[in-house]
Design a protein around this motif. Structure first.
Motif, short mmCIF file in Angstrom:
data_model
loop_
_atom_site.label_atom_id
_atom_site.label_comp_id
_atom_site.label_asym_id
_atom_site.label_seq_id
_atom_site.Cartn_x
_atom_site.Cartn_y
_atom_site.Cartn_z
N LEU B 10 -2.89 -6.48 -1.04
CA LEU B 10 -1.59 -6.05 -0.52
C LEU B 10 -1.74 -5.52 0.90
O LEU B 10 -0.93 -5.80 1.78
N ILE B 11 -2.82 -4.72 1.12
CA ILE B 11 -3.02 -4.14 2.45
C ILE B 11 -3.29 -5.26 3.47
O ILE B 11 -2.76 -5.23 4.58
N ALA B 14 -0.05 -6.81 4.23
CA ALA B 14 0.75 -5.92 5.08
C ALA B 14 0.24 -5.93 6.51
O ALA B 14 1.02 -5.97 7.47
N THR B 17 1.40 -8.98 8.16
CA THR B 17 2.82 -8.87 8.49
C THR B 17 3.01 -8.07 9.77
O THR B 17 3.77 -8.46 10.66
N PHE B 18 2.30 -6.92 9.84
CA PHE B 18 2.44 -6.08 11.03
C PHE B 18 1.88 -6.79 12.27
O PHE B 18 2.48 -6.73 13.36
N LEU B 37 11.87 -5.20 3.95
CA LEU B 37 10.87 -4.36 3.27
C LEU B 37 11.55 -3.32 2.39
O LEU B 37 11.12 -3.04 1.27
N LEU B 163 6.47 -0.60 5.14
CA LEU B 163 5.39 -1.49 4.69
C LEU B 163 4.49 -0.73 3.70
O LEU B 163 4.13 -1.25 2.65
N GLY B 164 4.17 0.51 4.06
CA GLY B 164 3.34 1.34 3.18
C GLY B 164 4.02 1.60 1.85
O GLY B 164 3.40 1.50 0.79
N SER B 166 6.22 -0.27 0.42
CA SER B 166 6.23 -1.52 -0.36
C SER B 166 4.92 -1.67 -1.12
O SER B 166 4.92 -2.03 -2.30
N ILE B 167 3.81 -1.40 -0.43
CA ILE B 167 2.50 -1.50 -1.10
C ILE B 167 2.45 -0.55 -2.29
O ILE B 167 2.07 -0.93 -3.40
#
Lengths: 243, 308
Positions: B10-11, B14, B17-18, B37, B163-164, B166-167
């Motif tokens: 997931l990280i 992410a 994505t970033f 998100l 984003l965080g 969402s993880i």
């Protein structure tokens, strides 16, 4: 050690409709007791009262497990299962979108049952080898007979001392009814249970019952101390043979 | 896949994505990405109660509002960092979840859903009449232009925060799914009476689901005042939050953690694109059309296509 159950003077119903009128009944240690009656006489209501799903308006329901007496009236279903009373509901009521294995594991949610999961699972698979073959199959996709096996096995996974079974024969072919009844006997001996079984199928039920009660319109009409007593009884002839 | 490995994946996703967002280097990308998100968090949260236990919650805006308005109060009274505000907003919202659950979970099926809808209306009335947070006039929040210690724009920061979250939400949902808790939820969904008869502590499990679901929704709502900079009850309690949050898991598939993500990305992106290129009214039409399409063609969502 097994468990015993004593129900006395039980009244219960749904809102304004009263179903049970002063029902008294005993299940002694290690016995299989049949609760006989045709549709609509209160068999399921009685079962649900014991399991805390319906609150009776009068009477007591007392169990004695390992020498400890408890009055079940007012307790939640979860607490009653935790005491060591297993329940097989009418119409099987499995978790259709879970596998056989997951259904069985969910029967062992009770904390006291968790340490015995391996042993109980092995015993259930020994009695029902069919379930071992199909442990990964979704319960909803199985036949009626197989589903009844899962329902019985699931109740036993809670490692109960007493088992309540509501109409195990419903919706099954006659041959499967006979097999299911036989397997109840095997399970009862294997787990040293006391069993209360509600059933319409009189001839099948008394094959394994030690004693039985006939319930008509919410009353116990007849109490048979043995299978023979039940067999040679006028009320039963009237109910089942129409004579 | 074990949970730590899954979180690592997931990280990585992410970070990609970033990285992509940095590459595009357009502030609008962050604004649009934030919304997508946010819907990943919201629909994952909704699915913990709605998908796993089968209890349909229509009161989503109330949970978002608890997060958002707790941020407004904290912004006015303290100088806490945003992450702390999110934790507080999430905790309050989880409390609302457990409280609502305790009062309404005796109701089953449609009755539960109606009660949650009523709860949202009550909350809106309360907020509208609460002067401290602006009442019906709304509250203005002035957000800083940049985040000094990271050296990025504030909108990039909000994007990262979401984003965080969402993880966090997805990892939690997946961990639940594979646990005893998740199977317990499934027994409630499949047959609550049988679950009780088997000794599953149904009330306790339902309260846990309500608390987790509400908590994540509150966390998703907490950064909202900083994102919109003007928060008013009418748009905070907008029905489109509820409709989108329910439509996304239904389109993606409610049986697993992946469904809400697929639904949120598909529907959220389509809506953002339509809002810019056509009009914002069309974006709601898209939800309607897609829902009808999926109910007819794939009633079990996108995931249902791939499962036998």
């Amino acid at each position: 050690m097994a468990a015993s159950l004593r129900i006395s003077g039980l009244d219960a119903g749904y809102g304004a409709v009263s179903v049970l009128h002063g029902v008294s009944l005993d299940v002694r240690e290690g016995e299989t007791v049949a609760l006989l009656g045709t549709n609509g006489n209160g068999k399921s209501t009685l079962m649900k009262c014991v399991m805390g799903m319906i609150r009776p308006s009068a009477g007591t329901i007392e169990v004695e497990i390992d020498g400890v007496k408890t009055n079940l009236v007012g307790m939640t279903t979860e607490e009653i299962v935790n005491l060591g009373i297993g329940f097989v509901p009418e119409g099987r009521r499995l978790f259709p979108r879970l596998t056989v294995n997951e259904n069985l594991l969910m029967g062992a949610f009770r904390i006291a049952a968790r340490s015995q999961i391996e042993r109980n699972l092995a015993f259930c698979f020994e009695v029902f080898p069919r379930l071992a073959e199909r442990r990964k199959q979704l319960a909803g996709s199985m036949s009626g007979g197989e589903q009844q096996m899962v329902a019985l096995a699931r109740a036993l996974m809670s490692a109960p001392k007493m088992l309540l079974i509501d109409e195990p024969s419903v919706g099954l072919a006659p041959l499967l009814v006979a097999r299911t009844i036989d397997s109840i006997k095997t399970l009862k001996d294997g787990f040293q249970l006391s069993v209360l079984m509600a059933e319409q199928n009189f001839t099948q039920a008394i094959r394994i019952a030690d004693r039985g009660y006939v319930i008509v319109h919410g009353h116990i009409e007849f109490e048979g101390g043995s299978a023979e007593e039940l067999n040679n009884n006028d009320i039963i002839r009237e109910l089942y043979m129409g004579a | 896949m074990k949970n730590p490995l899954f979180i690592l994946w997931l990280i990585v996703a992410a970070a990609l994505t970033f990285g992509l967002a940095r590459l595009v280097d357009n502030a609008y990308f962050y604004f649009a990405g934030y919304v997508v998100l946010q819907y990943i968090v919201l629909s994952t949260a909704w699915n913990i109660l709605g998908g796993y236990t089968g209890y349909v919650n229509f009161g989503i805006p109330a949970f978002i509002a608890v997060g958002a308005y707790s941020t407004v109060v904290l912004h006015k009274t303290t100088s806490l960092p945003l992450v702390a505000m999110i934790a507080i907003g999430g905790a309050l919202s989880a409390l609302l979840g457990v409280g609502t659950g305790y009062l309404t979970l005796r109701l089953r099926g449609t009755f539960f859903s109606i009660a949650t809808l009523a709860m949202a209306v009550v909350m809106q009335t309360l907020v509208t009449n609460w002067d401290f947070v602006g009442g019906s006039r709304g509250a203005y929040i002035i957000r800083p232009a940049t985040v000094q210690y990271l050296g990025i724009n504030y909108i990039e920061y909000l994007f990262l925060i979401m984003l965080g979250l969402s993880i966090f939400a997805v990892a939690t949902a997946r961990a639940i799914e594979k646990s005893r808790l998740g199977f317990g939820f499934a027994t409630i969904r499949d047959d609550e009476l049988a679950a009780e008869a088997s000794g599953v502590p149904t009330l306790k499990l339902k309260l846990i689901a309500c608390g987790l679901s509400g908590g994540f929704m509150g966390m998703a709502g907490s950064p909202l005042p900083y994102y919109v900079t003007y928060l008013d009850p009418a748009s905070t309690f907008s029905l489109s939050y509820a409709v989108n949050t329910i439509a996304m898991p239904l389109i993606g598939g409610t049986s697993s953690w992946l469904g809400p993500i697929l639904g949120a990305i598909l529907l959220g992106t389509l809506q953002q694109v339509a809002t810019v290129t056509i009009s914002s009214a069309v974006s709601l039409l898209i939800v309607g059309v897609l829902l009808v399409f999926f109910v007819i063609v794939a009633p079990k969502g996108i995931l249902g296509w791939f499962q036998k």
